[in-house]
Design an enzyme around this catalytic site. Structure first.
Site, PDB file in Angstrom:
ATOM      1  N   GLU A  44      15.730  21.148 -55.726  1.00 11.90           N
ATOM      2  CA  GLU A  44      16.543  22.028 -56.580  1.00 11.90           C
ATOM      3  C   GLU A  44      16.920  23.298 -55.834  1.00 11.90           C
ATOM      4  OE1 GLU A  44      14.967  23.137 -60.396  1.00 11.90           O
ATOM      5  OE2 GLU A  44      13.970  21.200 -60.584  1.00 11.90           O
ATOM      6  N   ASP A  48      20.724  24.350 -55.267  1.00  7.13           N
ATOM      7  CA  ASP A  48      21.263  25.571 -55.865  1.00  7.13           C
ATOM      8  C   ASP A  48      22.008  26.395 -54.816  1.00  7.13           C
ATOM      9  OD1 ASP A  48      21.359  27.684 -58.019  1.00  7.13           O
ATOM     10  OD2 ASP A  48      20.140  28.752 -56.560  1.00  7.13           O
ATOM     11  N   GLU A 120      21.160  19.695 -59.359  1.00  7.27           N
ATOM     12  CA  GLU A 120      20.913  20.502 -58.164  1.00  7.27           C
ATOM     13  C   GLU A 120      20.045  19.743 -57.167  1.00  7.27           C
ATOM     14  OE1 GLU A 120      21.050  25.081 -59.867  1.00  7.27           O
ATOM     15  OE2 GLU A 120      19.142  24.013 -59.789  1.00  7.27           O
TER      16      GLU A 120
END
Length: 240
Positions: A44, A48, A120
């Protein structure tokens, strides 16, 4: 494993199906199945960062008429939790997410926060597997499909109130904002402040031009940042 993920791999042609499987694995599943390998939280993080960069690059090249302020607000709306959850739905990721029993019972497959986090993670794992050009080929058509319907600084005041991080950013980038002479966007410092692997707790502090404006805590990093933005808006007298 490739057979289990065959349908999804037709849309996301990973070379290493194990990376995709990890991207789909929530920490609640790993907690209940400790021999399953890693979960998707580290993926993630990189996803991101990639989405922030790629959305900015996309907007910059596509919209030469937009100001820095407009581009900043548009990027915030293009990669916020709600929009990333919609991208996850386009890829039908809810069908493949690996969640613990408690999350399944509570409808985790349909939670926007879990969908956006999984998207993500998939982006992060696809980058590690196939490189940034492959990720661009995946995300830019998704961006193109929705970007014309998203608000910029000029038309976003009502809509952006549902996106407190974007709202705070719009406020502090306004030339009339007194304490930001270099027109810097807000920055968030988010750390794990307690809890355990199954139920971590995060604290986020938001700064503008080096000055602290708000603080928030939550079991989800993004929600902690959202609470920090809400706290900042309250401190500025813009939110009750």
């Amino acid at each position: 494993m490739r057979q289990e993920l065959d349908e999804l791999l037709k849309r996301l042609p990973f070379q290493n199906a194990g990376l995709l499987n990890q991207a789909l694995t929530h920490r609640s599943y790993r907690y209940e199945n400790p021999n399953t390998g890693g979960d998707n939280e580290r993926l993630e993080f990189i996803g991101d960062a990639l989405l922030t960069f790629l959305s900015g690059d996309f907007i910059y090249r596509r919209n030469p008429e937009l100001t820095e302020r407009d581009m900043t607000v548009l990027r915030s709306n293009l990669v916020d939790n709600a929009q990333l959850a919609k991208f996850a739905a386009v890829l039908d990721l809810s069908k493949w997410m690996r969640l613990g029993k408690g999350e399944v019972v509570s409808g985790g497959q349909n939670k926007p926060s879990l969908l956006s986090n999984t998207f993500e993670a998939v982006i992060g794992s696809y980058y590690l597997d196939s490189g940034i050009d492959a990720v661009k080929e995946l995300v830019e058509p998704l961006f193109e499909e929705v970007v014309n319907d998203l608000p910029t600084a000029e038309n976003s005041t009502p809509a952006i109130r549902d996106n407190v991080k974007g709202w705070l950013q719009q406020v502090v980038l306004d030339p009339a904002f007194p304490d930001n002479p270099e027109n810097q966007p807000p920055t968030y410092e988010t750390i794990r402040s307690g809890g355990n692997d199954h139920a971590p707790q995060f604290t986020s502090v938001v700064f503008v031009a080096g000055r602290q404006y708000g603080r928030g805590s939550n079991g989800n990093k993004k929600k902690a940042e959202k609470q920090a933005a809400e706290d900042a808006l309250r401190n500025l007298g813009l939110l009750e």
